[in-house]
Design a protein around this motif. Structure first.
Motif, PDB file in Angstrom:
ATOM      1  N   VAL A   1      31.112  41.434  22.246  1.00 42.98           N
ATOM      2  CA  VAL A   1      32.284  41.575  22.639  1.00 42.98           C
ATOM      3  C   VAL A   1      32.267  40.785  23.953  1.00 42.98           C
ATOM      4  CG1 VAL A   1      34.096  43.153  23.296  1.00 42.98           C
ATOM      5  CG2 VAL A   1      32.626  43.729  21.426  1.00 42.98           C
ATOM      6  N   GLU A   2      33.122  39.719  23.964  1.00 43.93           N
ATOM      7  CA  GLU A   2      33.215  39.079  25.319  1.00 43.93           C
ATOM      8  C   GLU A   2      34.421  39.186  25.864  1.00 43.93           C
ATOM      9  OE1 GLU A   2      30.982  36.359  25.790  1.00 43.93           O
ATOM     10  OE2 GLU A   2      29.751  36.275  24.153  1.00 43.93           O
ATOM     11  N   VAL A   3      34.317  39.682  27.185  1.00 51.51           N
ATOM     12  CA  VAL A   3      35.656  40.238  27.962  1.00 51.51           C
ATOM     13  C   VAL A   3      36.004  38.913  29.008  1.00 51.51           C
ATOM     14  CG1 VAL A   3      36.389  42.112  29.626  1.00 51.51           C
ATOM     15  CG2 VAL A   3      34.572  42.692  27.751  1.00 51.51           C
ATOM     16  N   LEU A   4      37.354  38.521  28.873  1.00 52.03           N
ATOM     17  CA  LEU A   4      37.509  37.172  29.429  1.00 52.03           C
ATOM     18  C   LEU A   4      38.652  37.505  30.190  1.00 52.03           C
ATOM     19  CD1 LEU A   4      37.332  34.952  26.155  1.00 52.03           C
ATOM     20  CD2 LEU A   4      35.612  35.327  28.035  1.00 52.03           C
ATOM     21  N   PRO A   5      38.628  37.583  31.444  1.00 53.65           N
ATOM     22  CA  PRO A   5      39.876  37.669  32.227  1.00 53.65           C
ATOM     23  C   PRO A   5      40.657  36.445  32.313  1.00 53.65           C
ATOM     24  CG  PRO A   5      37.809  37.804  33.218  1.00 53.65           C
ATOM     25  CD  PRO A   5      37.624  37.679  32.336  1.00 53.65           C
ATOM     26  N   PRO A   6      41.647  36.484  32.919  1.00 56.14           N
ATOM     27  CA  PRO A   6      42.636  35.189  32.809  1.00 56.14           C
ATOM     28  C   PRO A   6      42.026  34.422  33.911  1.00 56.14           C
ATOM     29  CG  PRO A   6      44.009  37.120  33.200  1.00 56.14           C
ATOM     30  CD  PRO A   6      42.712  37.517  33.186  1.00 56.14           C
ATOM     31  N   PHE A   7      41.767  33.069  33.388  1.00 55.11           N
ATOM     32  CA  PHE A   7      40.989  31.698  34.101  1.00 55.11           C
ATOM     33  C   PHE A   7      42.159  31.045  34.861  1.00 55.11           C
ATOM     34  CE2 PHE A   7      37.978  33.110  31.033  1.00 55.11           C
ATOM     35  CZ  PHE A   7      36.955  33.214  31.822  1.00 55.11           C
TER      36      PHE A   7
END
Length: 84
Positions: free
Chosen positions: A75-81
């Protein structure tokens, strides 16, 4: 329950204090509940804005309860970039 690796990126990594960690869960919703319990505070706030990849596939608008996890998955947790 599937044993998966949760990987945090950018602000999520800073909030969790680790780059990745193991988790046992059946669904994405279960995994997110587990990491919220493990890291109360800033990570809970950051997760509200994140998008997620499960085994490389974007979750998009699917309900997290319907996204099943597989043994050995990620599971990859990606905040807004920011940026362009």
């Amino acid at each position: 329950m599937a044993k998966v690796t949760v990987r945090y990126w950018a602000a999520a990594k800073a909030a969790a204090g680790v780059a990745e960690e193991p988790c046992e869960a059946e669904t994405l919703a279960d995994a997110l509940a587990a990491v919220r319990e493990q890291h109360p505070g800033e990570l809970v706030r950051v997760l509200r804005r994140c998008s997620f990849l499960v085994d490389g596939d974007p979750v998009g608008t699917r309900a997290h309860e319907t996204v099943r996890l597989t043994e050995g998955g990620t599971v990859e947790v990606l905040p807004p970039f920011a940026g362009g």
